[in-house]
Enzyme design. Structure first.
Site, PDB file in Angstrom:
ATOM      1  N   GLY A  73     123.048 -36.315   2.774  1.00 36.26           N
ATOM      2  CA  GLY A  73     123.469 -35.081   2.128  1.00 36.26           C
ATOM      3  C   GLY A  73     124.828 -34.598   2.626  1.00 36.26           C
ATOM      4  O   GLY A  73     125.658 -34.134   1.847  1.00 36.26           O
ATOM      5  N   SER A  74     125.060 -34.716   3.927  1.00 38.14           N
ATOM      6  CA  SER A  74     126.323 -34.228   4.484  1.00 38.14           C
ATOM      7  C   SER A  74     127.504 -35.012   3.905  1.00 38.14           C
ATOM      8  O   SER A  74     128.543 -34.432   3.572  1.00 38.14           O
ATOM      9  CB  SER A  74     126.331 -34.359   6.011  1.00 38.14           C
ATOM     10  N   GLN A 182     117.958 -29.116  -0.714  1.00 38.38           N
ATOM     11  CA  GLN A 182     116.629 -28.511  -0.575  1.00 38.38           C
ATOM     12  C   GLN A 182     115.915 -28.370  -1.919  1.00 38.38           C
ATOM     13  O   GLN A 182     114.693 -28.277  -1.970  1.00 38.38           O
ATOM     14  CB  GLN A 182     116.731 -27.120   0.074  1.00 38.38           C
ATOM     15  N   SER A 202     119.608 -35.529  -0.723  1.00 37.49           N
ATOM     16  CA  SER A 202     119.398 -36.306   0.495  1.00 37.49           C
ATOM     17  C   SER A 202     117.994 -36.879   0.536  1.00 37.49           C
ATOM     18  O   SER A 202     117.032 -36.207   0.160  1.00 37.49           O
ATOM     19  CB  SER A 202     119.626 -35.404   1.713  1.00 37.49           C
ATOM     20  N   GLY A 203     117.865 -38.119   1.011  1.00 38.61           N
ATOM     21  CA  GLY A 203     116.570 -38.796   1.050  1.00 38.61           C
ATOM     22  C   GLY A 203     115.536 -38.133   1.941  1.00 38.61           C
ATOM     23  O   GLY A 203     114.386 -37.950   1.552  1.00 38.61           O
ATOM     24  N   HIS A 204     115.960 -37.721   3.141  1.00 40.01           N
ATOM     25  CA  HIS A 204     114.949 -37.318   4.124  1.00 40.01           C
ATOM     26  C   HIS A 204     114.398 -35.917   3.918  1.00 40.01           C
ATOM     27  O   HIS A 204     113.559 -35.451   4.680  1.00 40.01           O
ATOM     28  CB  HIS A 204     115.469 -37.501   5.551  1.00 40.01           C
ATOM     29  N   CYS A 328     120.125 -22.615  17.483  1.00 39.40           N
ATOM     30  CA  CYS A 328     119.750 -23.028  18.833  1.00 39.40           C
ATOM     31  C   CYS A 328     120.326 -24.396  19.169  1.00 39.40           C
ATOM     32  O   CYS A 328     120.556 -24.713  20.328  1.00 39.40           O
ATOM     33  CB  CYS A 328     118.231 -23.046  18.992  1.00 39.40           C
TER      34      CYS A 328
HETATM   35  C1  LIG Z   1     119.620 -31.186   5.284  1.00 42.84           C
HETATM   36  C2  LIG Z   1     120.654 -30.539   4.462  1.00 42.84           C
HETATM   37  C3  LIG Z   1     121.950 -31.106   4.323  1.00 42.84           C
HETATM   38  C4  LIG Z   1     122.369 -32.332   5.080  1.00 42.84           C
HETATM   39  O1  LIG Z   1     121.750 -33.503   4.620  1.00 42.84           O
HETATM   40  P1  LIG Z   1     121.703 -34.780   5.600  1.00 42.84           P
HETATM   41  O2  LIG Z   1     121.109 -35.852   4.762  1.00 42.84           O
HETATM   42  O3  LIG Z   1     120.841 -34.385   6.763  1.00 42.84           O
HETATM   43  O4  LIG Z   1     123.104 -35.069   5.990  1.00 42.84           O
HETATM   44  C5  LIG Z   1     122.847 -30.467   3.505  1.00 42.84           C
HETATM   45  N1  LIG Z   1     122.522 -29.353   2.842  1.00 42.84           N
HETATM   46  C6  LIG Z   1     121.310 -28.783   2.933  1.00 42.84           C
HETATM   47  C7  LIG Z   1     121.010 -27.543   2.138  1.00 42.84           C
HETATM   48  C8  LIG Z   1     120.339 -29.345   3.756  1.00 42.84           C
HETATM   49  O5  LIG Z   1     119.139 -28.768   3.848  1.00 42.84           O
END
Ligand SMILES: *Cc1c(COP(=O)(O)O)cnc(C)c1O
Length: 395
Positions: A73-74, A182, A202-204, A328
């Protein structure tokens, strides 16, 4: 009832579903060919990437040739924003985003502002966590080239008026990117109907593994490359494909698409049950973010007079995994930028708790949390000088 462990931190990452894990294992064994190769080993692997691309596209109502796989996602967020910005370096151009974006968007915008002369407007949110459309409209200038507004927030779950934002961007010839990491798999998304030009996922966060994601780029949107090298992803994103990850992401989207209505109604019921019962039994509780326009998967609270970190540790001792909105990870004591943007005081924002649900979450787990959480909050409050002062004031 004794439960060993209850995982309610699915907004941080979801477990991998067994059938998704199965779909990828072959590509660590027999399916090792390089998808760019001419021979049958390569061609077979390539055909599975094509299927995955179709599955991702179907979930968004996009076409397969508008989907580009990334390393998460990043990367998708960085590519979308920098890919547009790179076309307008040092031309005093303007970008609109919000104060509550994920850091992948926020820090990218700050970087462009600081190092490359872009102007950036960070829209505020109303106290329900949603932007003001009128404020958005008046932020638009003749130099605005890009709007990046998240579909749904990762801390408080609020869903932005994406279709309206998209229509306004289209009218004004502004490229519209949305971070939907999300939202994908948790709400219905139609990139055509919603006038979305670029969308990150994003996959995870949707039951596939970490380190794979995708960027939807609407046909006709011109974007510079972020990663140069080989000709993968139709020459837009170099690097030998993370084949197993891509196959898993495709499978995750296929599963999400099939079961979306059921997923939404199941999680919405569990979420609302959790929120209303917690609110009923724990006094001085604030539910952060709009109650209706929110992801089915996220319940978020601030409990006055306590420290979120202490709360998380106590919950962990009884096997409950949640998350606080505070930063944190950076070792900073500042509450999260999202909770600050809601207009909460530092003290209140410090008592934040996010509980995020998944397809695996059960009614029994919600019951367990509703049983364990109130005495923990009570115990922490009884140790708090702030709470003592408050009680004295009440007398
Ligand atoms: C987790 C998240 C990301 C980053 O995605 P990654 O796959 O962890 O790099 C970006 N935007 C939102 C809103 C997220 O929740």
């Amino acid at each position: 009832m004794e439960l060993n462990r209850v995982y309610l931190d699915n907004a941080a990452t979801t477990p991998v579903k067994p059938e998704i894990l199965d779909s990828m294992l072959d590509f660590y064994k027999e399916g090792y060919g390089n998808p760019s190769s001419i021979h049958s080993f390569g061609r077979e692997v390539k055909s599975h990437i094509d299927i995955a691309r179709e599955n991702v596209a179907n979930l968004l109502n996009a076409s397969a040739k508008e989907i580009y796989f990334t390393g998460g996602g990043s990367e998708a967020d960085n590519w979308a924003i920098k890919g547009i910005a790179l076309r307008y370096m040092n031309q005093d151009k303007h970008i609109i985003t919000t104060e509550i974006e994920h850091h992948a968007v926020l820090d990218t915008c700050k970087y462009l502002e600081k190092n490359h002369g872009f102007k950036v407007t960070y829209l505020k949110i109303k106290e329900n966590g949603i932007i003001d459309i009128e404020e958005f409209k008046s932020a638009i200038t003749k130099d605005t080239i890009l709007t990046s507004i998240m579909f749904a927030n990762n801390e408080i779950g609020t869903i932005q008026p994406i279709k309206e934002i998209g229509a306004i961007c289209r009218e004004n010839n502004i490229v519209f990117h949305t971070d939907a990491v999300q939202a994908v798999g948790n709400v219905h998304i139609d990139v055509k109907d919603m006038n979305i030009d670029m969308l990150s996922l994003s996959g995870h966060k949707i039951y596939a593994p970490k380190g794979v994601g995708a960027l939807y780029i609407r046909n006709g949107i011109r974007l510079d490359n972020l990663i140069h090298g080989g000709g993968q992803e139709r020459k837009k994103r170099a690097g030998t494909e993370n084949v197993a990850g891509i196959v898993a992401l495709g499978k995750a989207c296929e599963i999400a698409n099939k079961g979306l209505d059921e997923h939404i109604s199941k999680l919405t019921a569990l979420r609302d049950d959790l929120i209303s019962r917690i609110q009923a039994v724990i006094p001085h509780t604030i539910v952060t973010g709009d109650l209706e326009k929110r992801l089915p998967s996220i319940a978020s609270f601030c409990f006055k007079f306590i420290e979120g970190e202490a709360l998380l540790l106590s919950l962990d001792l009884v096997g409950i995994a949640g998350s606080s909105g505070s930063a944190c990870t950076s070792g900073s004591l500042d509450p999260s930028h999202v909770l600050m943007a809601l207009g909460l005081t530092h003290e209140v924002a410090h008592g934040s708790l996010r509980l995020s649900l998944s397809d695996f979450t059960t009614k029994e787990e919600i019951d367990y949390v509703v049983e364990k959480l109130p005495p923990i909050v009570e115990r922490l409050r009884n140790m708090s000088p702030l709470y003592e002062d408050f009680l004295k004031g009440e007398k």
